[in-house]
Enzyme design. Structure first.
Site, PDB file in Angstrom:
ATOM      1  N   GLU A 581       0.859  -1.183   0.000  1.00 52.46           N
ATOM      2  CA  GLU A 581       0.000   0.000   0.000  1.00 52.46           C
ATOM      3  C   GLU A 581       0.896   1.235   0.000  1.00 52.46           C
ATOM      4  OE1 GLU A 581      -3.107   0.127   2.954  1.00 52.46           O
ATOM      5  OE2 GLU A 581      -2.903   2.296   3.199  1.00 52.46           O
ATOM      6  N   GLU A 586      -2.032  11.472   3.657  1.00 47.39           N
ATOM      7  CA  GLU A 586      -3.080  11.310   4.650  1.00 47.39           C
ATOM      8  C   GLU A 586      -3.063  12.526   5.564  1.00 47.39           C
ATOM      9  OE1 GLU A 586      -3.953   6.921   5.917  1.00 47.39           O
ATOM     10  OE2 GLU A 586      -1.773   7.162   5.858  1.00 47.39           O
TER      11      GLU A 586
END
Length: 694
Positions: A581, A586
């Site tokens: 991933e 974020e």
């Protein structure tokens, strides 16, 4: 036999006048003058020497359940119990005639704990310098103590109730340049030295140590010079073996590992060649545990490093120039609730209120609707043996047990709200799982005597649930040791009516089960009606290597968790994190204007992911470019073409060498988003464009 021999001799000598009084009768000789000496040789070994007159053998009872037998009077014993211990050794000297005497001596044995593998990892077999893992989420974390909430519930090492990113704040950045050197001398002794560049980050509860006046945690001038000794020892407690190494470090003379909470004892939760994860307990508040992550490499500095890209050919993009739903040739939707294991509060939809293109930008909006807590009822917990004989364990009709809730759940005894069907009793227990409660929320009550699961192999429970398929877990524990437990999971088959569920404990091991723990709707957190959007390029655009640039403006509401990321396209075959991933960006609304990137792969996933953070002062009010450059040799994360805040060396052993697809979403709450602002109504992430270069 001796008497028969004497009679034979007398008969043989009768002709010469045998007289009993003239014969020397053999007698049994008693050993005497038993002397025992003990010589402590160190390392747990003690040598014993025993001497006695008229002794044919010596028996050594070493005082720890072991013994030795021999004729020499010499024995050597190596004790194994760690720490300072005393043993009473009893030595018996005996003769072949069956006579014996005994003497006892006391010895004291000190054995220092040692774990060569841990020592080697801590010191690299000589000396190693550790740095705060400033690039990893939760480099300073606050979580529960060993015994957990109310002495019962314990969280695994990857869970930290609050993770603080301290390297982007002036009042805490002194923590981020600390260097800790752990060394081993020629005799195997460990030493510890902290170089904190003259400043220490203090917990506010300990500010009196430096005469501080700040009302919150703060960096103070505090000298930590000097080398201190370190001792390793086993950890005692109820933490599951798989969640800790079981080893702790005690630093002499009040030594500490960067953040001052008054403690010098650090439990090693995990250690690898380049990663150290420890936990310590606040001396002012025993309910608090502080977590630190360290790496064997200094943090990658950001700053003014410009990305010199090797990818300049635009191969795919979406400029979001056409109003309406996202282009179906580029994007499809993920739908559903819960965030796939992250404990999130939102439900993803394809509704235009949550995902739409408008005024030249993509808008993904999290919207709070009307929600309510999840309420379940239960009653008549009954023990059933193999022959069908029943015994009521608890029916809530007399004095109610004392319930202890955790994770946002509470249980009380109330009047039966639906006295019909299978349950017409007057009183029942009500379990309420509040909005935003943890997915593992539940409650327990203690029993005055343990349940005999060897006799009663089944437990039935009347339940009332608002939905079919709600997962109910009945767990039995030992009050004194929650490691001793057994649980059974059953799903409801009826909604809005009473039903009787049976929990089969026939396979349970024998144990002291005197605590009852109940989880209703396990794995689900009441979402409060929050909806949001998550779109992806899966099966539409997938690629290996390249430069991805996404220009976006981020939401700021408490509990928002927007993400721009990529997932290995083979995740449905190999699972996560084997698929890999790449989190390009974020952001957490509870820590506004600090963005992060992360890589998740086997050995470095969830709380142990490779994470980098960068302050972006206007992340929630202005558009910024979030970029990843992914090559066979490296993965670099960039903000506004200037700030490289994390760089990863890629190679053929990682999952980052095959196709990935893009994902954009706004999650709410969960393991990173944290608490949702009670006043939250809605908030939006806006994306100007997505471009991929190769």
């Amino acid at each position: 036999m001796k008497k028969l021999m004497y009679i034979t001799i007398c008969m043989f000598t009768a002709l010469i006048g045998c007289d009993e009084n003239d014969i020397d009768i053999p007698v049994s000789v008693l050993p005497s003058n038993l002397i025992v000496n003990a010589q402590n040789m160190g390392g747990g070994t003690v040598n014993f020497t025993a001497t006695a007159d008229n002794a044919n053998y010596y028996h050594f009872d070493f005082g720890d359940g072991t013994s030795a037998l021999g004729t020499s009077g010499e024995a050597s014993k190596t004790y194994e119990m760690i720490g300072d211990n005393s043993y009473t050794i009893t030595v018996t000297a005996g003769s072949t005639e069956g006579n014996k005497i005994s003497e006892s001596v006391d010895v004291s044995v000190s054995i220092a704990f040692s774990d060569p593998e841990t020592v080697s990892l801590l010191t690299n077999d000589s000396s190693k310098t550790w740095f705060l893992a400033a690039s990893q989420q939760g480099h300073l974390g606050l979580g529960p103590a060993r015994e957990g909430i109310d002495g019962d519930w314990w969280y695994p090492k990857w869970y930290v109730a609050s993770a603080f990113e301290k390297c982007g704040s002036e009042d805490s950045d002194c923590l981020c340049d600390d260097e800790i050197t752990i060394a081993q001398d020629a005799n195997g002794n460990l030493t510890f030295e902290l170089d904190n560049k003259g400043q220490t980050y203090f917990n506010v509860g300990h500010r009196a140590v430096v005469g501080g006046s700040e009302e919150s945690d703060f960096c103070y001038d505090f000298d930590t010079s000097g080398t201190k000794s370190v001792v390793l020892s086993p950890v005692e407690g109820n933490v599951p073996d798989e969640e800790t190494t079981g080893i702790q470090m005690t630093i002499a003379d009040g030594g500490f590992m960067g953040y001052y909470v008054g403690s010098s004892v650090y439990e090693i939760l995990a250690i690898e060649d380049d990663f150290l994860y420890v936990r310590t307990y606040d001396t002012e508040n025993a309910d608090l545990a502080w977590y630190h992550k360290f790496t064997a490499e200094a943090a990658i500095e950001g700053g003014d490093e410009n990305l010199e890209t090797i990818y300049t050919n635009l191969v795919w993009s979406d400029e979001f120039d056409v109003d309406g739903a996202p282009d179906p040739l580029n994007w499809t939707y993920d739908l559903g609730a819960g965030g796939w294991g992250n404990g999130e509060a939102q439900t993803y939809t394809n509704d235009s209120e949550n995902v739409k293109v408008e005024d030249g930008v993509l808008k993904i909006t999290a919207i709070a609707g009307e929600g309510e807590a999840a309420v379940h009822y239960f009653d008549e917990m009954t023990l059933i043996d193999a022959g069908g004989t029943e015994q009521i364990l608890e029916d809530f009709e007399s004095a109610a047990p004392t319930f202890t809730g955790f994770g946002g759940s509470e249980t009380t005894v109330v009047a039966n709200p639906d006295a019909s069907g299978e349950n017409t009793s007057a009183n029942v227990a009500q379990s309420t799982k509040a909005l935003g409660a943890e997915t593992w929320a539940g409650s327990f009550f203690d029993l005055s005597s343990p349940i005999d699961l060897m006799t009663y192999t089944t437990i039935s429970l009347k339940t009332w649930s608002p939905s079919v398929g709600a997962n109910i877990i009945l767990k039995l524990e030992n009050q004194a040791n929650s490691d001793e437990n057994v649980e059974v999971s059953v799903n409801t088959a009826t909604a809005n009516a009473w039903e009787t569920l049976s929990f089969d404990f026939s396979a349970a091991a024998a144990g002291t089960y005197d605590r009852v723990v109940l989880f209703f709707d396990f794995g689900v957190s009441p979402a409060g009606g929050i909806t949001s959007g998550r779109i992806k390029s899966e099966n539409l655009f997938e690629f290996t290597y390249g430069r991805v640039e996404i220009r976006a403006k981020l939401p700021s509401g408490g509990g928002t968790w927007p993400a721009l990321w990529a997932l290995g396209a083979n995740f449905d075959e190999v699972g996560w994190p084997a698929s890999g991933e790449i989190d390009i960006m974020e952001h957490v609304g509870n820590n506004n204007n600090v963005v992060s990137s992360a890589l998740h792969y086997p050995g470095n996933s969830a709380g142990n992911a490779v994470v980098g953070t960068t302050p972006v002062a206007t992340a929630t009010s202005e558009f910024h470019n979030y970029t990843v450059e992914w090559t066979p040799d490296s993965i670099k994360f960039v903000v506004d073409d200037e700030v490289v805040h994390n760089s990863f060396v890629n190679n053929g052993t990682t999952p980052f060498n095959s196709d990935f697809f893009l994902i954009m979403n706004v999650a709410m709450g969960g393991t990173l988003g944290g608490s949702i602002d009670p006043a939250f109504t809605q908030d939006t992430m806006e994306v100007d464009y997505v471009r991929v270069y190769q």
